[in-house]
Design an enzyme around this catalytic site. Sequence first.
Site, PDB file in Angstrom:
ATOM      1  N   ASP A   1      49.485  24.177  53.286  1.00 47.17           N
ATOM      2  CA  ASP A   1      48.349  23.314  53.470  1.00 47.17           C
ATOM      3  C   ASP A   1      48.256  22.809  51.682  1.00 47.17           C
ATOM      4  O   ASP A   1      48.122  23.401  50.578  1.00 47.17           O
ATOM      5  CB  ASP A   1      47.333  23.842  53.455  1.00 47.17           C
ATOM      6  CG  ASP A   1      47.803  24.703  55.380  1.00 47.17           C
ATOM      7  OD1 ASP A   1      48.582  24.026  55.347  1.00 47.17           O
ATOM      8  OD2 ASP A   1      46.331  24.699  56.040  1.00 47.17           O
TER       9      ASP A   1
ATOM     10  N   LYS B   1      43.625  16.463  47.617  1.00 46.53           N
ATOM     11  CA  LYS B   1      42.334  15.523  46.616  1.00 46.53           C
ATOM     12  C   LYS B   1      41.614  16.739  45.289  1.00 46.53           C
ATOM     13  O   LYS B   1      42.354  17.993  45.454  1.00 46.53           O
ATOM     14  CB  LYS B   1      41.111  15.566  47.494  1.00 46.53           C
ATOM     15  CG  LYS B   1      41.148  14.552  48.075  1.00 46.53           C
ATOM     16  CD  LYS B   1      39.960  14.376  49.382  1.00 46.53           C
ATOM     17  CE  LYS B   1      39.820  13.444  49.962  1.00 46.53           C
ATOM     18  NZ  LYS B   1      38.120  13.919  51.003  1.00 46.53           N
TER      19      LYS B   1
ATOM     20  N   ASP C   1      57.237  20.292  52.328  1.00 50.81           N
ATOM     21  CA  ASP C   1      57.831  18.727  51.801  1.00 50.81           C
ATOM     22  C   ASP C   1      56.929  17.715  51.457  1.00 50.81           C
ATOM     23  O   ASP C   1      57.388  16.406  50.995  1.00 50.81           O
ATOM     24  CB  ASP C   1      57.815  18.192  53.526  1.00 50.81           C
ATOM     25  CG  ASP C   1      56.498  18.613  54.282  1.00 50.81           C
ATOM     26  OD1 ASP C   1      55.829  18.874  53.913  1.00 50.81           O
ATOM     27  OD2 ASP C   1      55.385  17.615  54.373  1.00 50.81           O
TER      28      ASP C   1
END
Length: 293
Positions: free
Chosen positions: A191, A195, A227
């Site tokens: 993940d 931010k 990615d």
Amino acid sequence: MACPRFLQMELQRARLMLPSLSPFFAIPSSLSFSPIRHVSSSPSQVTLEEQQLRSSQLVALEYADLNLSYNLDLGHVRIRQHVNPLSTSFSVPAQVPDWNQVFADPTLPLMVDIGCGSGRFLMWLAKRTPKERNYLGLEIRQRIVKRAELWVKDLALNNIHILFANATISFKQLVESYPGPLMLVSVLCPDPHFKKRHHKRRVLQKPLVGAIVDNLIPGGQVFVQSDVLEVALDMRNQFDEVEALKHIDVLNSAMLCDNEGWLLSNPMGIRTEREIHAEFEGAKIYRRFYQKL
């Protein structure tokens, strides 16, 4: 937009390009393909939902030889469901399993996939090396773990275990309790938590990097990819700083990296689900492969 035959050709092309970089894994024979329904006759009529469907079909093709059941009563399971690993609900360490109950032979070399998702990547590997190594998948999303557990049970594999765990909290105690050697750790498309104030939620932090390196045996390996360039650079910088690791970029005098030092293809013999989705959308995958000195 891609048509069914194009998807099949792209999958064949991608699989043929996969090198056998790791000494622990070999490339399988090509998969056989089943027909895919063409969901739209005009490129201008293709919706995002249809594009995602085709991407999911490509994943199913890649893992077709597992013959998994997709009719599981678990509701919709999101692959990119972000959670906060710093939440108190994920702060309890996972219980260390009885390795003799989990694996047929708990002394075999172990691969740990941190953030294993649905586990199909590990299942594919486990099915090909049933008596050579064990596979442990750590996943923080419980519903995905439940589905993976059902698939492992259906496959009747005794060299793979999927565990609901926050790797940041549980990795060290899990691998230190394992009777056999830790040979390979992978962190694949974690993940991103884009931010800046959420960067502390990213799974790969210095304590986890230290635990990985400390527990790998000499010759053990680390494979990371993303990615998202920013995330890949973060992981790369952390492992590049470790003197006990060297990056593997040459095999049999053949260069396997681009000019920026990223591996050109997945060295494991098969792509992960997120990797398939990302490449289908035209994204680049940034990969690094390390070995402990």
